[in-house]
Structures are given as C-alpha cells and as structure tokens.
Design a protein around this motif. Structure first.
Motif, PDB file in Angstrom:
ATOM      1  N   PHE A   1       0.856  -1.183   0.000  1.00  0.00           N
ATOM      2  CA  PHE A   1       0.000   0.000   0.000  1.00  0.00           C
ATOM      3  C   PHE A   1       0.891   1.232   0.000  1.00  0.00           C
ATOM      4  N   GLU A   2       0.378   2.312  -0.568  1.00  0.00           N
ATOM      5  CA  GLU A   2       1.133   3.559  -0.668  1.00  0.00           C
ATOM      6  C   GLU A   2       1.581   4.004   0.721  1.00  0.00           C
ATOM      7  N   GLY A   3       2.869   4.308   0.844  1.00  0.00           N
ATOM      8  CA  GLY A   3       3.414   4.759   2.115  1.00  0.00           C
ATOM      9  C   GLY A   3       3.905   3.649   3.022  1.00  0.00           C
ATOM     10  N   CYS A   4       3.857   2.407   2.574  1.00  0.00           N
ATOM     11  CA  CYS A   4       4.334   1.282   3.390  1.00  0.00           C
ATOM     12  C   CYS A   4       5.816   1.505   3.716  1.00  0.00           C
ATOM     13  N   PRO A   5       6.171   1.507   5.002  1.00  0.00           N
ATOM     14  CA  PRO A   5       7.557   1.765   5.370  1.00  0.00           C
ATOM     15  C   PRO A   5       8.518   0.623   5.039  1.00  0.00           C
TER      16      PRO A   5
ATOM     17  N   GLU B   1      -9.372  -7.514   0.144  1.00  0.00           N
ATOM     18  CA  GLU B   1     -10.203  -8.713   0.257  1.00  0.00           C
ATOM     19  C   GLU B   1     -10.170  -9.508  -1.056  1.00  0.00           C
ATOM     20  N   ARG B   2     -10.346  -8.802  -2.169  1.00  0.00           N
ATOM     21  CA  ARG B   2     -10.363  -9.462  -3.479  1.00  0.00           C
ATOM     22  C   ARG B   2      -9.036 -10.140  -3.783  1.00  0.00           C
ATOM     23  N   LEU B   3      -7.930  -9.472  -3.412  1.00  0.00           N
ATOM     24  CA  LEU B   3      -6.589 -10.006  -3.687  1.00  0.00           C
ATOM     25  C   LEU B   3      -6.091 -10.963  -2.598  1.00  0.00           C
ATOM     26  N   ARG B   4      -6.864 -11.113  -1.518  1.00  0.00           N
ATOM     27  CA  ARG B   4      -6.448 -11.936  -0.374  1.00  0.00           C
ATOM     28  C   ARG B   4      -5.067 -11.458   0.095  1.00  0.00           C
ATOM     29  N   PHE B   5      -5.033 -10.173   0.407  1.00  0.00           N
ATOM     30  CA  PHE B   5      -3.821  -9.435   0.756  1.00  0.00           C
ATOM     31  C   PHE B   5      -3.603  -9.485   2.270  1.00  0.00           C
ATOM     32  N   PRO B   6      -2.569 -10.206   2.724  1.00  0.00           N
ATOM     33  CA  PRO B   6      -2.343 -10.330   4.170  1.00  0.00           C
ATOM     34  C   PRO B   6      -1.593  -9.157   4.783  1.00  0.00           C
ATOM     35  N   GLY B   7      -1.184  -8.201   3.983  1.00  0.00           N
ATOM     36  CA  GLY B   7      -0.481  -7.036   4.511  1.00  0.00           C
ATOM     37  C   GLY B   7       0.672  -6.645   3.618  1.00  0.00           C
ATOM     38  N   SER B   8       1.172  -5.451   3.884  1.00  0.00           N
ATOM     39  CA  SER B   8       2.229  -4.884   3.054  1.00  0.00           C
ATOM     40  C   SER B   8       3.560  -4.930   3.783  1.00  0.00           C
ATOM     41  N   PRO B   9       4.577  -5.407   3.078  1.00  0.00           N
ATOM     42  CA  PRO B   9       4.622  -5.885   1.700  1.00  0.00           C
ATOM     43  C   PRO B   9       4.356  -7.390   1.621  1.00  0.00           C
TER      44      PRO B   9
ATOM     45  N   TRP C   1      -9.385  -9.676   5.329  1.00  0.00           N
ATOM     46  CA  TRP C   1      -8.216  -9.238   4.561  1.00  0.00           C
ATOM     47  C   TRP C   1      -8.347  -7.730   4.435  1.00  0.00           C
ATOM     48  N   ALA C   2      -7.322  -6.976   4.844  1.00  0.00           N
ATOM     49  CA  ALA C   2      -7.439  -5.523   4.840  1.00  0.00           C
ATOM     50  C   ALA C   2      -6.068  -4.884   4.708  1.00  0.00           C
ATOM     51  N   LEU C   3      -6.071  -3.590   4.440  1.00  0.00           N
ATOM     52  CA  LEU C   3      -4.830  -2.841   4.381  1.00  0.00           C
ATOM     53  C   LEU C   3      -4.173  -2.857   5.760  1.00  0.00           C
TER      54      LEU C   3
END
Length: 108
Positions: free
Chosen positions: A11-15, A49-57, A76-78
C-alpha cells in the motif's frame, strides 16, 4: 532457470516495501533468476479482500505468496505485515529468506 512471475503487493506509504523490493531483487540476482518485479498497489480494503492481501509488503512468486499465511483469516485488509526473520520480527523478509522462497517456487 526460466523467468519467474513476481509481484510485490503493497500500500502507498508502506515503510517496508522499499526494503522488501531491495532484498527481493538481490535474492533474484544471487539465484540467477530472470524476473520482472511487478508492483501491485493495493488501495482499499475491498481490493485487499479481493486479492487476499495479508499485509504490506507481500511478495508472490508464480502467483503464490512467498511466505504463505493461513487462508482461514476472518478479514483481509490494508495493514503492515511482519515476518519472523533470524534477526527477529521485521517488516520485510531477509535476502536469505527470499532466496529459499525462490528456490522452493522453482521446485529446487
């Protein structure tokens, strides 16, 4: 070894996204793997949710999470993702961890 499909979800700004990309590229080079690292910016919880994204990165090698998490998640969330590394909890996998994941994805 043939070219591998690699996605870097963030996600934008992920450290930690920059460190993950650096370590990933170094590991790909050390393993002699040709790959285009495709950045995938996740902008909303709906997309997460759609991408089954467990977190960044999150890094996907050949479409699979390089460091799989349980698919039994309630949500599943940002958010930031942490990894258990030899140095303790970190926001990015180490070069060595990426090298092992790359070899596993290549079936070695």
């Amino acid at each position: 070894m043939q070219a591998m499909r690699v996605e870097l979800l963030y996600f934008e700004g992920c450290p930690s996204a920059g460190a993950a990309e650096h370590n990933l590229r170094e590991a790909l080079g050390l393993e002699g793997v040709r790959a285009e690292v495709v950045p995938v910016r996740v902008e909303t919880d709906d997309a997460a949710e759609r991408l089954r994204f467990p977190g960044s990165p999150t890094v996907r090698l050949g479409g699979e999470d390089a460091f799989p998490v349980s698919e039994e998640r309630e949500r599943w969330a940002l958010g930031c993702r942490t990894y258990v590394t030899p140095e303790g909890l970190r926001g990015s996998p180490t070069v060595g961890m990426f090298r092992s994941a790359i070899r596993a994805a290549a079936g070695e």
